[in-house]
Scaffold this active site. Structure first.
Site, PDB file in Angstrom:
ATOM      1  CB  CYS A 104      54.245  29.275  10.471  1.00 19.85           C
ATOM      2  SG  CYS A 104      53.486  30.884  10.386  1.00 19.85           S
TER       3      CYS A 104
ATOM      4  CB  CYS B  43      51.449  31.041  12.949  1.00 23.31           C
ATOM      5  SG  CYS B  43      51.232  30.760  11.190  1.00 23.31           S
TER       6      CYS B  43
ATOM      7  CG  HIS C  18      40.866  27.474  32.240  1.00 23.94           C
ATOM      8  ND1 HIS C  18      39.561  27.342  32.649  1.00 23.94           N
ATOM      9  CD2 HIS C  18      40.908  27.051  30.972  1.00 23.94           C
ATOM     10  CE1 HIS C  18      38.846  26.852  31.653  1.00 23.94           C
ATOM     11  NE2 HIS C  18      39.639  26.667  30.627  1.00 23.94           N
TER      12      HIS C  18
ATOM     13  CG  HIS D 244      41.397  38.152  39.287  1.00 21.76           C
ATOM     14  ND1 HIS D 244      41.295  38.575  40.587  1.00 21.76           N
ATOM     15  CD2 HIS D 244      40.178  37.634  38.992  1.00 21.76           C
ATOM     16  CE1 HIS D 244      40.082  38.327  41.049  1.00 21.76           C
ATOM     17  NE2 HIS D 244      39.381  37.742  40.098  1.00 21.76           N
TER      18      HIS D 244
HETATM   19  P1  FAD Z   1      36.407  36.971  41.802  1.00 19.43           P
HETATM   20  O1  FAD Z   1      36.753  36.907  40.398  1.00 19.43           O
HETATM   21  O2  FAD Z   1      36.504  35.769  42.622  1.00 19.43           O
HETATM   22  O3  FAD Z   1      37.139  38.181  42.462  1.00 19.43           O
HETATM   23  C1  FAD Z   1      37.111  38.433  43.865  1.00 19.43           C
HETATM   24  C2  FAD Z   1      37.283  39.904  44.107  1.00 19.43           C
HETATM   25  O4  FAD Z   1      38.564  40.327  43.663  1.00 19.43           O
HETATM   26  C3  FAD Z   1      36.303  40.777  43.307  1.00 19.43           C
HETATM   27  O5  FAD Z   1      35.103  40.922  43.994  1.00 19.43           O
HETATM   28  C4  FAD Z   1      37.072  42.081  43.200  1.00 19.43           C
HETATM   29  O6  FAD Z   1      36.916  42.849  44.379  1.00 19.43           O
HETATM   30  C5  FAD Z   1      38.509  41.642  43.121  1.00 19.43           C
HETATM   31  N1  FAD Z   1      38.995  41.570  41.741  1.00 19.43           N
HETATM   32  C6  FAD Z   1      38.322  41.301  40.603  1.00 19.43           C
HETATM   33  N2  FAD Z   1      39.156  41.324  39.552  1.00 19.43           N
HETATM   34  C7  FAD Z   1      40.372  41.583  40.034  1.00 19.43           C
HETATM   35  C8  FAD Z   1      41.650  41.735  39.438  1.00 19.43           C
HETATM   36  N3  FAD Z   1      41.838  41.635  38.122  1.00 19.43           N
HETATM   37  N4  FAD Z   1      42.704  42.000  40.238  1.00 19.43           N
HETATM   38  C9  FAD Z   1      42.546  42.140  41.569  1.00 19.43           C
HETATM   39  N5  FAD Z   1      41.364  42.004  42.180  1.00 19.43           N
HETATM   40  C10 FAD Z   1      40.291  41.739  41.429  1.00 19.43           C
HETATM   41  N6  FAD Z   1      35.790  29.870  37.611  1.00 19.43           N
HETATM   42  C11 FAD Z   1      35.391  29.297  36.461  1.00 19.43           C
HETATM   43  O7  FAD Z   1      34.184  29.148  36.248  1.00 19.43           O
HETATM   44  N7  FAD Z   1      36.300  28.911  35.510  1.00 19.43           N
HETATM   45  C12 FAD Z   1      37.631  29.045  35.717  1.00 19.43           C
HETATM   46  O8  FAD Z   1      38.447  28.681  34.868  1.00 19.43           O
HETATM   47  C13 FAD Z   1      38.085  29.621  36.922  1.00 19.43           C
HETATM   48  N8  FAD Z   1      39.416  29.737  37.201  1.00 19.43           N
HETATM   49  C14 FAD Z   1      39.809  30.173  38.427  1.00 19.43           C
HETATM   50  C15 FAD Z   1      41.156  30.177  38.746  1.00 19.43           C
HETATM   51  C16 FAD Z   1      41.587  30.555  40.005  1.00 19.43           C
HETATM   52  C17 FAD Z   1      43.042  30.527  40.344  1.00 19.43           C
HETATM   53  C18 FAD Z   1      40.630  30.957  40.988  1.00 19.43           C
HETATM   54  C19 FAD Z   1      41.077  31.370  42.356  1.00 19.43           C
HETATM   55  C20 FAD Z   1      39.288  30.973  40.672  1.00 19.43           C
HETATM   56  C21 FAD Z   1      38.860  30.571  39.405  1.00 19.43           C
HETATM   57  N9  FAD Z   1      37.506  30.547  39.065  1.00 19.43           N
HETATM   58  C22 FAD Z   1      37.106  30.025  37.870  1.00 19.43           C
HETATM   59  C23 FAD Z   1      36.514  31.156  39.947  1.00 19.43           C
HETATM   60  C24 FAD Z   1      36.211  32.582  39.494  1.00 19.43           C
HETATM   61  O9  FAD Z   1      37.384  33.244  39.043  1.00 19.43           O
HETATM   62  C25 FAD Z   1      35.663  33.448  40.614  1.00 19.43           C
HETATM   63  O10 FAD Z   1      36.526  33.380  41.708  1.00 19.43           O
HETATM   64  C26 FAD Z   1      34.284  33.043  41.081  1.00 19.43           C
HETATM   65  O11 FAD Z   1      33.401  32.967  39.978  1.00 19.43           O
HETATM   66  C27 FAD Z   1      33.731  34.085  42.086  1.00 19.43           C
HETATM   67  O12 FAD Z   1      33.657  35.327  41.428  1.00 19.43           O
HETATM   68  P2  FAD Z   1      33.518  36.701  42.168  1.00 19.43           P
HETATM   69  O13 FAD Z   1      32.454  37.488  41.525  1.00 19.43           O
HETATM   70  O14 FAD Z   1      33.383  36.519  43.625  1.00 19.43           O
HETATM   71  O15 FAD Z   1      34.882  37.501  41.867  1.00 19.43           O
END
Ligand code: FAD
Length: 516
Positions: free
Chosen positions: A42, A45, A424, A450
């Site tokens: 649909c 949807c 994901h 991100h």
């Molecule tokens: P991160 O999310 O790793 O971010 C690192 C740094 O980037 C942050 O400290 C900040 O300075 C900066 N930052 C934050 N947001 C943004 C933004 N929007 N744009 C630019 N810079 C930014 N973990 C899971 O549990 N499930 C998942 O499905 C999952 N998928 C992932 C997919 C990918 C491709 C990657 C690389 C990682 C994934 N992870 C996932 C891991 C998770 O996203 C984090 O990397 C991990 O939990 C560490 O988090 P962190 O607090 O260090 O910040």
């Protein structure tokens, strides 16, 4: 690849209903549910599905009180469920109050609005109609009177009360109350502008505005960039002493004392560190890839693309750039269908490390340090690395707007050790990476995806309580990135975000402290 065939996947934070789970999700649940009945074929949807996904992200914090679900009625195995609920047209929305009985067919929501804000308001109206079956996780949503506020600290065991002063028809106070429901040591209540005595006691001049009232009687106005829901919620969630339920913040110094962690390296939370980027290279090339004894097919293409974008855009020290170039040339010369990881490793460890080309060994997280060993580290540096690369590709005017994103996509798909993360990420790539047509939109695509991941992971076990997942950059880090629509909804000022990212991840801005 994506397992689900319908319009939603597990990463959308929407409960996907099936004959197996429908009864347990909808009936006798402590949370209310709003369910979308749809059919994949649909068009309406399909057109509505981004709104439903955005709504799920928007009310993520409300889940313990009210959650979203969806069921694909075009799937034959779901037909009976849809028929039982009397569904004849799509999309149809039905609300199931908390503790609905198994006889309930839900309350149909006709002529529903197709925007997130309208749907959110509808959910609040419906939540307020619960009487004796009030969802236990849902805080009171009614307005607070002067008498209640005067007696508040005698009857509640919290130190902080946040009061949103607003007009009768405003939803901000209730939205903020729900946004904070998973946080401890704070209670949020709404006060109407008609409570004149409270309004003058607090010295309120703007509606909405938010005031903090603590147990010692101190009153202060909450400072925010804009007087709106998102800004109040963000600021309240970050007040000292306010913590996410189940995530107490132990001071970092105590954590270090009590664990075997290496020495903590003080760092600036608002900067990128070269030590993290080099650690990402070491870990991905020497640890993550080493699990693949021979590399062929799509994996080999992925490796070649990855090394190639690193050689082109990694803004490293000359010796590191030279090392990446050597590895890239070697890889490009490999014309066979397969390479052995041991040969690749030989190039890394022998060919490269002998000249002035060096790939530093070992990991030393700095900006990506976690407060405990299982937090942050490598995945944090993977994101950082690819943000830096998309920005560098933009600065160096790469001829292919998707070059870095596609390299990341295939690296993550072939090698990233966190397999659910890879699934994901691939589902986000499939959905929209093809729409990236410029180097600027590539930078913004990675930033916004991100943020989607941050939204999904906020509050999860994997979240470091010292580095909560936020919609980044925060209003403090980039005030001009944040804006407000006429409706009071938060909006990103994408041009400002782009300018911010191009500076934040630029090579000139990367700090070289702690480099070996
Ligand atoms: P991160 O999310 O790793 O971010 C690192 C740094 O980037 C942050 O400290 C900040 O300075 C900066 N930052 C934050 N947001 C943004 C933004 N929007 N744009 C630019 N810079 C930014 N973990 C899971 O549990 N499930 C998942 O499905 C999952 N998928 C992932 C997919 C990918 C491709 C990657 C690389 C990682 C994934 N992870 C996932 C891991 C998770 O996203 C984090 O990397 C991990 O939990 C560490 O988090 P962190 O607090 O260090 O910040």
């Amino acid at each position: 690849l994506i397992a689900e065939a319908g319009l939603y996947t597990a990463s959308d934070q929407i409960i996907i209903l099936s004959p197996e789970n429908v009864d347990s999700v909808l009936f006798n649940s402590s949370a209310a549910l709003l369910v979308e009945f749809y059919a994949t074929w649909c068009g309406h949807c399909v057109a509505f599905s981004p709104t439903w996904k955005n709504l799920a992200r928007d009310i993520k914090e409300w889940k313990p009180a009210v959650d979203l679900a969806a069921i694909d009625c075009a799937d034959e195995s779901n037909r009976k469920v849809c028929t039982n609920f009397g569904i004849t047209g799509y999309p149809a929305l039905k609300f199931f109050p908390a503790y609905s009985s198994s006889e309930s067919r839900g309350q149909e929501f006709r002529g529903f609005s197709r925007d997130v804000r309208g749907l959110r308001h509808y959910m609040i109206n419906k939540l307020e109609m619960h009487n004796e079956t009030w969802p236990p996780a849902c805080p009171p949503l009614e307005t607070a009177s002067e008498a209640e506020i005067d007696n508040f600290f005698q009857t509640n065991n919290v130190k902080l009360l946040a009061l949103v002063f607003e007009s009768k028809d405003s939803y901000v106070g209730r939205e903020v109350t729900l946004d904070l429901l998973q946080y401890e040591n704070i209670v949020v209540r709404r006060v109407l502008d008609t409570e004149t005595s409270l309004v003058s006691r607090f010295g309120v001049t703007d509606f909405p505005s938010c005031y903090l009232y603590n147990s010692s009687g101190h009153i202060s106005r909450l400072k925010v960039l804009n007087e709106a829901r998102t800004f109040y919620s963000y600021a309240l969630q970050r007040l000292p002493g306010v913590v996410r339920t189940g995530k107490p913040q132990i001071p970092i110094t105590d954590l270090i004392k009590n664990s075997t962690l290496q020495e903590w390296r003080p760092f600036n939370k608002t900067r990128v560190y070269m030590s993290d980027l080099e650690s990402a290279l070491h870990y991905s090339l020497r640890v993550e890839l080493s699990g693949h004894i021979s590399i062929s097919g799509d994996d080999l293409i992925a490796l070649k693309k990855y090394i190639n974008v690193l050689a082109k855009y990694f803004p490293g020290r000359p010796s590191v750039k030279s090392a990446l170039n050597t590895v890239d040339s070697w890889l490009q010369q490999q014309k066979g269908l397969e390479i052995k990881y041991s040969d690749f490793r030989d190039v890394l460890d022998n060919t490269v490390q002998t000249s002035d080309a060096v790939l530093p060994e070992g990991v030393q997280w700095v900006g990506c340090q976690g407060s405990q060993a299982h937090f942050r580290g490598y995945p944090c540096t993977v994101w950082t690395l690819f943000h830096v690369l998309t920005v560098q590709a933009k600065e160096m005017s790469s001829p292919d707007p998707q070059e870095v994103l596609q390299a990341m996509r295939s690296y993550v798909s072939s090698f990233f050790g966190c397999r659910p993360c890879a699934t994901h990420f691939e589902s986000m790539a499939q959905e929209s990476m093809d729409h990236v047509t410029s180097l600027s939109t590539a930078v913004l695509w990675l930033w916004s995806r991100h943020n989607r991941v941050n939204n999904r992971l906020a509050g999860e076990l994997s979240e470091d309580p010292h580095f909560p997942k936020i919609q980044w950059p925060s209003p403090e880090l980039c005030p001009s990135c944040h804006g407000l629509k006429k409706t009071g909804e938060h909006s990103w000022n994408q041009e400002e975000v782009l300018t911010f990212l191009r500076n934040y991840f630029s090579s000139a801005h990367i700090l070289t402290d702690y480099l070996q």
